[in-house]
Design an enzyme around this catalytic site. Structure first.
Site, PDB file in Angstrom:
ATOM      1  N   HIS A   1     -29.038 -27.589 -15.696  1.00 56.15           N
ATOM      2  CA  HIS A   1     -29.123 -26.287 -15.021  1.00 56.15           C
ATOM      3  C   HIS A   1     -29.247 -26.471 -13.500  1.00 56.15           C
ATOM      4  O   HIS A   1     -30.067 -27.272 -13.045  1.00 56.15           O
ATOM      5  CB  HIS A   1     -30.349 -25.526 -15.555  1.00 56.15           C
ATOM      6  CG  HIS A   1     -30.590 -24.216 -14.884  1.00 56.15           C
ATOM      7  ND1 HIS A   1     -31.846 -23.784 -14.506  1.00 56.15           N
ATOM      8  CD2 HIS A   1     -29.724 -23.245 -14.500  1.00 56.15           C
ATOM      9  CE1 HIS A   1     -31.737 -22.596 -13.935  1.00 56.15           C
ATOM     10  NE2 HIS A   1     -30.461 -22.244 -13.917  1.00 56.15           N
TER      11      HIS A   1
HETATM   12 CA    CA Z   1     -24.806 -26.844 -14.754  1.00 57.31          CA
END
Ligand code: CA
Ligand code: V1P
Ligand code: ZN
Length: 390
Positions: free
Chosen positions: A182
């Protein structure tokens, strides 16, 4: 003559400083700046360097990095020494700045950080000065770094610094992140503004996969009057996603985002740990599938800043980034899939010596992303985009 011609109608600039490459995170650390050497050698062996404007990037200055980072944190990075990690009296400071196994202190740390950050700042400035349409810095893309601390192998957030440059000239900047992790640092930096739309595709498991953030419903500040509301898009995935599903998902999400948001420029983080066989990753993407996302992003004809990121199987990282360089040069079809005899470190590409080695069935991870799940994700994001429009 086996060089590649310059692309027609637009310019590509390459921003790099070879002094980044020899830095060592330490014995068993997975981040290997040496993968940049391997990437460069492939690009040269294919003759792609003739088709771009090549820039030796400067080190970012303290002041440039302080546009995002806290001065006390930068002071710390500048003066800390490798031995300090072992000094008990330094323990509090190490904890404050999140120094440890993931983000160790190594020789030349400040030099390393300022060099990769300088590449991204330079690349962004080339775009806004209309001296380039596509600017590449494979040493950048270090998306986890926070204002006042290191995280996940990242110390200085070059992406945030690059976007801040683009925001001086563009009303809206879109950020796309195909690293398997992320892009939390970039998301957090622009959480409260509607001038940056962040979109990260990643493996999501709150408890068992770093950094544990980036759920589908994490879309920006929850107060509807906060301008950043709905301006963070997260595409949480499970293990084992394959090329076709990933590309279809990427096209649906990114196509809708570009149409709705109409950005003045795009920043694409090409973390190569989303490839199959990555030492830390868990997806099944091939070099061709990863590259197809880059090709699709290029079709919009919007000024594009391309950075690297994660990627822990160096031979595959360099394959992907060399292939993606050829895509950005509109020359993927001019590249021999057999790696040239002349490439330095050729032994690293054996036994197949192919730019596109097939994912061996032995190492393929079971795909835990049913089509029904992916359809739910697309629906939720299209609904989010309706809210974003207001
Ligand atoms: Ca990513
Ligand atoms: O999982 C963790 C932390 C350490 N635990 C307390 C939780 N860290 C990960 C960090 C991954 C960073 C990815 C960076 C990027 O997105 C951008 C450049 O790719 C981690 C892992 C892992 N398997 O996730 N650290 C390490 N492995 C590690 C292994 C050996 C030595 C040092 C770190
Ligand atoms: Zn990563």
């Amino acid at each position: 003559h086996n060089g590649i011609a310059r692309p027609k109608g637009y310019r590509v600039s390459w921003h790099a400083n070879p002094a980044v490459e020899p830095h060592h995170f330490g014995q068993s650390h997975p981040m290997k700046p040496w993968r940049l050497t391997l990437t460069k050698q492939l690009v040269i062996a294919y003759g792609m360097h003739h088709a771009m404007d090549l820039y030796l990037s400067r080190a970012a200055t303290f002041e440039e990095m302080a546009e995002f980072h806290k001065a006390d944190y930068l002071d710390f990075l500048k003066q800390v020494m490798p031995g300090d990690m072992e000094v008990p009296e330094q323990g509090d400071r190490m904890a404050t700045y999140n120094i440890g196994d993931d983000c160790p202190i190594f020789d030349g740390l400040y030099n390393y950080c300022s060099l990769y950050a300088g590449g991204t700042v330079d690349a962004a400035r080339k775009l806004v000065n209309n001296q380039s349409e596509i600017a590449i810095n494979w040493s950048g893309g270090l998306h986890h770094a926070k204002k006042g601390e290191a995280s996940g192998f990242c110390y200085v957030n070059d992406i945030v610094l690059g976007i801040l440059q683009l925001l001086r000239h563009h009303a809206r900047v879109m950020y796309i992140d195909i690293d398997v992790h992320h892009g939390d640092g970039v998301e957090q930096a622009f959480w409260s503004t509607d001038r940056v739309l962040t979109v990260s595709f990643h493996k999501y498991d709150k408890d068992n996969f770093f950094p544990g953030t980036g759920g589908l419903d994490s879309t920006g500040p929850s107060h509807p009057l906060n301008p950043g509301a709905h301006h963070a898009i997260n595409v949480p995935l499970n293990d084992g996603i394959e090329d076709d599903d990933y590309l279809q998902l990427f096209k649906e999400v990114i196509g809708s985002c570009v149409e709705t948001y109409n950005p003045g420029s795009i920043v694409l983080q090409c973390g190569a740990d989303s490839l199959g066989c990555d030492r830390l990753g868990c997806f099944n993407l091939n070099v061709t599938g990863h590259g197809a996302c880059v090709a699709y992003t290029k079709t919009f004809g919007i000024p594009l800043l391309v950075v690297g990121g994660g990627g822990y199987t160096p031979r595959n990282v360099s394959r992907a980034w060399a292939h993606e360089t050829s895509i950005l040069l509109d020359a993927a079809d001019k590249i021999d899939p057999n790696i040239p005899e002349t490439v330095a470190f050729r032994n690293h590409f054996g036994p197949d010596y192919s730019l596109f080695p097939p994912l061996s069935e032995m190492r393929r991870i079971e795909n835990k992303n049913p089509r029904s799940y992916l359809a739910t994700v697309v629906m939720a994001i299209k609904e989010q985009l309706r809210y974003m429009q207001g």
